[in-house]
Design an enzyme around this catalytic site. Structure first.
Site, short mmCIF file in Angstrom:
data_model
loop_
_atom_site.label_atom_id
_atom_site.label_comp_id
_atom_site.label_asym_id
_atom_site.label_seq_id
_atom_site.Cartn_x
_atom_site.Cartn_y
_atom_site.Cartn_z
N SER A 136 0.87 -1.19 0.00
CA SER A 136 0.00 0.00 0.00
C SER A 136 0.89 1.23 0.00
O SER A 136 2.06 1.16 0.41
CB SER A 136 -0.86 0.00 1.27
N TYR A 149 -1.76 -0.73 10.20
CA TYR A 149 -1.81 -1.01 8.76
C TYR A 149 -0.50 -0.54 8.11
O TYR A 149 0.12 -1.27 7.34
CB TYR A 149 -3.01 -0.28 8.15
N LYS A 153 2.11 -3.06 6.20
CA LYS A 153 2.36 -2.83 4.77
C LYS A 153 3.83 -2.45 4.52
O LYS A 153 4.42 -2.86 3.52
CB LYS A 153 1.41 -1.77 4.22
#
Ligand SMILES: NC(=O)c1ccc[n+]([C@@H]2O[C@H](COP(=O)([O-])OP(=O)(O)OC[C@H]3O[C@@H](n4cnc5c(N)ncnc54)[C@H](O)[C@@H]3O)[C@@H](O)[C@H]2O)c1
Length: 264
Positions: A136, A149, A153
């Site tokens: 991401s 997150y 990532k």
């Protein structure tokens, strides 16, 4: 690149980016194994693309192993492992923190890629194929609203960069989209719209995925950002060791860990 007859596994292939990538690959003659926990939608996608669905929870190592077995059994091998399954975290630190939510996000977004790559590697190496993991933009830049997150990532980006240098016979790359129009952004959608944040069409993410598939690089992290052509993110070289007089050392260009592993 001739893709007809190649074989791909797409984790998270039941919905969103994975389903769109499965359709694009199949339209180019690739045999696709859709691997996901969402069996209803996964079977629909697999039927549509003339592929096979396998129930695969990427947090379970044996499930990643059996997805590879299915690809080899049904289609004779594996050329592309698209390790794409993922979730938004939904918790931050402080009052918001929840250990179970944290562990689950790490298990799907990071462990799932580690297991997927581990079990795909032997089959992919046999065919000189490739592994692509969906990371991401959150792995390339700070994401204060979802630090967990961002952490998993960024770990996927680091994993891919390391694996890219570890296996000369396999290409390993990361796909790093900004916000794209899938279910994962549902909790954020109205905020994104309110602040005027562009939302990428899924087709733009798949275009970049295909640039990676058909390219030649390895260890790269390709960003997908609205209004910009996609390309590998240009990481700055980290500072290597220097001699006491400030001159460059030969050792700075070597990876001592892989040398030690090879010698042990
Ligand atoms: N959409 C975005 O804005 C965006 C941006 C950057 C990165 N990503 C990443 O793209 C990838 C695909 O997400 P998406 O946007 O298509 O969302 P999505 O929710 O549409 O698809 C995610 C898929 O992963 C599957 N999945 C969830 N947990 C799983 C598990 N344990 N095992 C196997 N499959 C599982 C879901 O069933 C679903 O089919 C994710 O890794 C996500 O983090 C998405």
């Amino acid at each position: 690149m001739e893709l007809t007859g190649k074989v791909a596994i797409v984790t998270g292939g039941s919905n969103g980016i994975g389903a769109a990538a499965a359709r694009r690959l199949a339209s180019l003659g690739v045999r696709v194994v859709v691997a996901d926990v969402d069996a209803d939608q996964g079977k629909v996608v697999a039927d549509e693309v003339g592929g096979v669905f396998v129930r695969c929870d990427v947090t379970v190592p044996a499930d990643s192993a059996s997805a590879v077995e299915v690809a080899v059994r049904e289609f004779g091998g594996l050329d592309i492992a698209f390790l794409n399954a993922g979730i938004g975290t939904g918790c931050s630190l402080g009052e918001d923190f929840d250990v179970e939510t944290y562990r689950r996000a790490m298990a799907i977004n990071l462990d799932g890629v580690v297991y997927g790559a581990h079990y795909a590697l032997p089959a992919v190496r046999e065919r000189g194929g490739q592994i692509i993991a969906t990371a991401s933009m959150a792995g390339l830049m700070p994401m204060p609203g979802d630090p967990i997150y961002g952490a998993n990532k960024a770990a996927v980006v680091a994993l891919v960069r390391a694996l890219g240098g570890a296996y000369p016979d396999v290409r390993v790359n990361a796909l790093c989209p900004a916000f794209a129009d899938t279910n994962i952004i549902t909790p954020l959608r109205s905020t994104l719209e309110d602040i005027g944040m562009p939302i990428l069409p899924v087709s733009a993410v798949v275009d970049t995925f295909m640039s990676i598939v058909e390219g030649s690089g390895t260890g790269e992290a390709w960003f997908v950002q609205s209004g910009r052509p996609s390309e590998p993110f240009g990481f700055r070289n980290p500072p290597g060791p220097r001699a006491a007089d400030g001159s460059r050392l030969d050792a700075a260009c070597k990876d001592p860990v892989s040398i030690a592993l090879k010698e042990s």
